[in-house]
Design a protein around this motif. Structure first.
Motif, PDB file in Angstrom:
ATOM      1  N   ALA A  53      38.197  54.317  37.239  1.00 50.25           N
ATOM      2  CA  ALA A  53      39.212  53.528  36.591  1.00 50.25           C
ATOM      3  C   ALA A  53      39.388  54.365  35.477  1.00 50.25           C
ATOM      4  O   ALA A  53      40.545  54.504  34.860  1.00 50.25           O
ATOM      5  CB  ALA A  53      38.421  52.219  35.906  1.00 50.25           C
ATOM      6  N   GLY A 324      46.252  48.147  38.872  1.00 49.09           N
ATOM      7  CA  GLY A 324      45.095  47.986  39.483  1.00 49.09           C
ATOM      8  C   GLY A 324      43.930  47.819  38.503  1.00 49.09           C
ATOM      9  O   GLY A 324      43.027  46.777  38.646  1.00 49.09           O
ATOM     10  N   VAL A 325      43.927  48.404  37.329  1.00 50.93           N
ATOM     11  CA  VAL A 325      42.995  48.366  36.580  1.00 50.93           C
ATOM     12  C   VAL A 325      43.039  47.042  35.750  1.00 50.93           C
ATOM     13  O   VAL A 325      41.812  46.663  35.458  1.00 50.93           O
ATOM     14  CB  VAL A 325      43.180  49.741  35.297  1.00 50.93           C
ATOM     15  N   LEU A 347      42.041  49.313  42.870  1.00 54.30           N
ATOM     16  CA  LEU A 347      42.478  50.461  41.998  1.00 54.30           C
ATOM     17  C   LEU A 347      43.216  51.282  42.810  1.00 54.30           C
ATOM     18  O   LEU A 347      44.481  51.905  42.245  1.00 54.30           O
ATOM     19  CB  LEU A 347      41.263  51.010  41.576  1.00 54.30           C
TER      20      LEU A 347
END
Length: 403
Positions: A53, A324-325, A347
């Protein structure tokens, strides 16, 4: 050029972002006493997701810094007639050097003082533009109905939604803002500050909007669209006021770059480097953190030199790989059911769709950020179901049977 349709993100979209940050992010993040956004991913999903991330989030900081350096380059070019490239390199070197010596507290105080001066300069500019237009009534009468449209005539519904989602959701968990929240005294102050920031941002951010709508006829023959505001200020303000305004604007830009370089360095060192080297002394940690500030400054300069417009660069910083984060963050914050495999897949899928939308199918996809969010949500949902089923089967000592 495009009226309100071309400027929906700023200040309107980012104002909504601050409100959502107050409602959804400020209290739970501050209560957990994290240092960075990466700490949440480590706490919820483990070390591997923290690294992944963080690696995805890091580019957004330098892209945002690049947008600010482009703004500085345009301003310095208007004032001094230096080439924009030389102005950008000068700005990057300057801000990289003093960020190397500074920290968060100095950044916040300089932001505070510079913002007050900038607001005063914008106020004076607004008054003079209104006067040059024959007064408030005549100035507003010059605005055409086309300028007040919130969408372009040929814009699809999905594209319109995408334009709003980028500023509203794209910056919701960015380290530049979250770092401020995590630095506050307690969670309640953090939430109140976000609400106050939303109000101030909308009020002050509306001044350049009004200036652009009513004063576009006062500046002609621009070499670049991003030079509009400094050129207008140069034409309208007396010498002392122009110097004050440009000084405040440049200071605010450099202070923003200062924040982004600090965010990049903090994320890279705190969430990636230092856990790999646990025996580092405080002095060595400080040296490494400062070196990463210089690395971030160099990358930001390179991106600024290759960028097109400030607005496009700012939008890219709020959308690139963020989907995605965002999904993994709120999934872990609210539901807490997914594990590391689902988080990893989410992610990577968000990043993959973002790259496809921005660089491969940019001319075809009308809502790349929206598509990346939907893809990440789908992967997270399916992955959560599969993981929960696997865990239940394992708890019973059985096996998973297809169907």
């Amino acid at each position: 050029e495009e009226g309100l349709a071309g400027g929906r993100a700023d200040p309107f979209g980012y104002t909504i972002c601050w409100v959502l940050m107050a409602l959804l992010v400020a209290v739970p993040m501050r209560q957990r006493a994290y240092v960075t956004i990466g700490d949440f991913f480590n706490d919820r999903y483990g070390r591997g997701i923290e690294i992944l991330a963080t690696v995805i989030v890091l580019p957004t900081s330098v892209i945002w810094a690049a947008a600010q350096l482009m703004a500085f380059g345009q301003i310095l070019s208007v004032v001094t007639h230096l080439p924009v490239m030389a102005s950008i390199l000068f700005a990057g070197g300057l801000v990289g050097f003093y960020t190397f010596l500074g920290g968060m507290k100095s950044d916040i105080w300089t932001d505070f003082v510079q913002a007050i001066v900038l607001i005063l300069g914008l106020g004076v500019l607004l008054v003079l533009v209104m006067a040059a237009g024959g007064g408030v009534e005549q100035s507003f009468a010059r605005i055409t109905p086309e300028q007040l449209r919130w969408a372009s005539p040929d814009e699809s519904f999905l594209a319109r939604l995408d334009v709003w989602l980028i500023p509203v959701l794209g910056s919701l968990i960015m380290q530049e803002a979250v770092g401020r929240i995590l630095s506050m005294r307690n969670a309640q102050i953090a939430r109140t500050a976000c609400f106050c920031a939303a109000g101030i941002y909308l009020l002050v951010g509306s001044i350049p909007v009004v200036v652009a709508l009513t004063g576009s006829h006062l500046v002609e023959g621009l070499d670049h669209r991003d030079a509009f505001l400094p050129a207008l200020a140069q034409n309208m303000l007396p010498g002392w006021a122009f110097a004050l305004f440009i000084g405040a604007l440049v200071s605010a830009i450099l202070s923003t770059v200062n924040s982004t370089l600090l965010s990049f360095s903090t994320l890279a060192t705190n969430n990636i480097i230092f856990p790999l080297m646990p025996k580092l002394s405080d002095a060595k940690q400080l040296i490494i953190t400062r070196l990463f500030i210089l690395v971030a400054a160099g990358i930001a300069c390179a991106l600024a030199l290759g960028g097109d417009t400030i607005f496009e660069m700012a939008q890219l910083s709020s959308s690139f790989g963020v989907a995605g984060v965002l999904v993994v963050f709120f999934g872990g914050l609210w539901f807490g059911r997914a594990g590391g495999y689902t988080a990893t897949a989410t992610l990577l899928s968000g990043m993959a769709v973002s790259i496809l939308g921005e660089f491969v199918y940019a001319e075809v996809w009308d809502a790349p950020f929206l598509y990346s969010i939907l893809a990440a949500m789908a992967v997270y949902s399916v992955g959560s179901l599969i993981e929960r089923r696997f865990l239940k089967a394992s708890a019973r000592g059985g096996t998973i049977v297809a169907g």
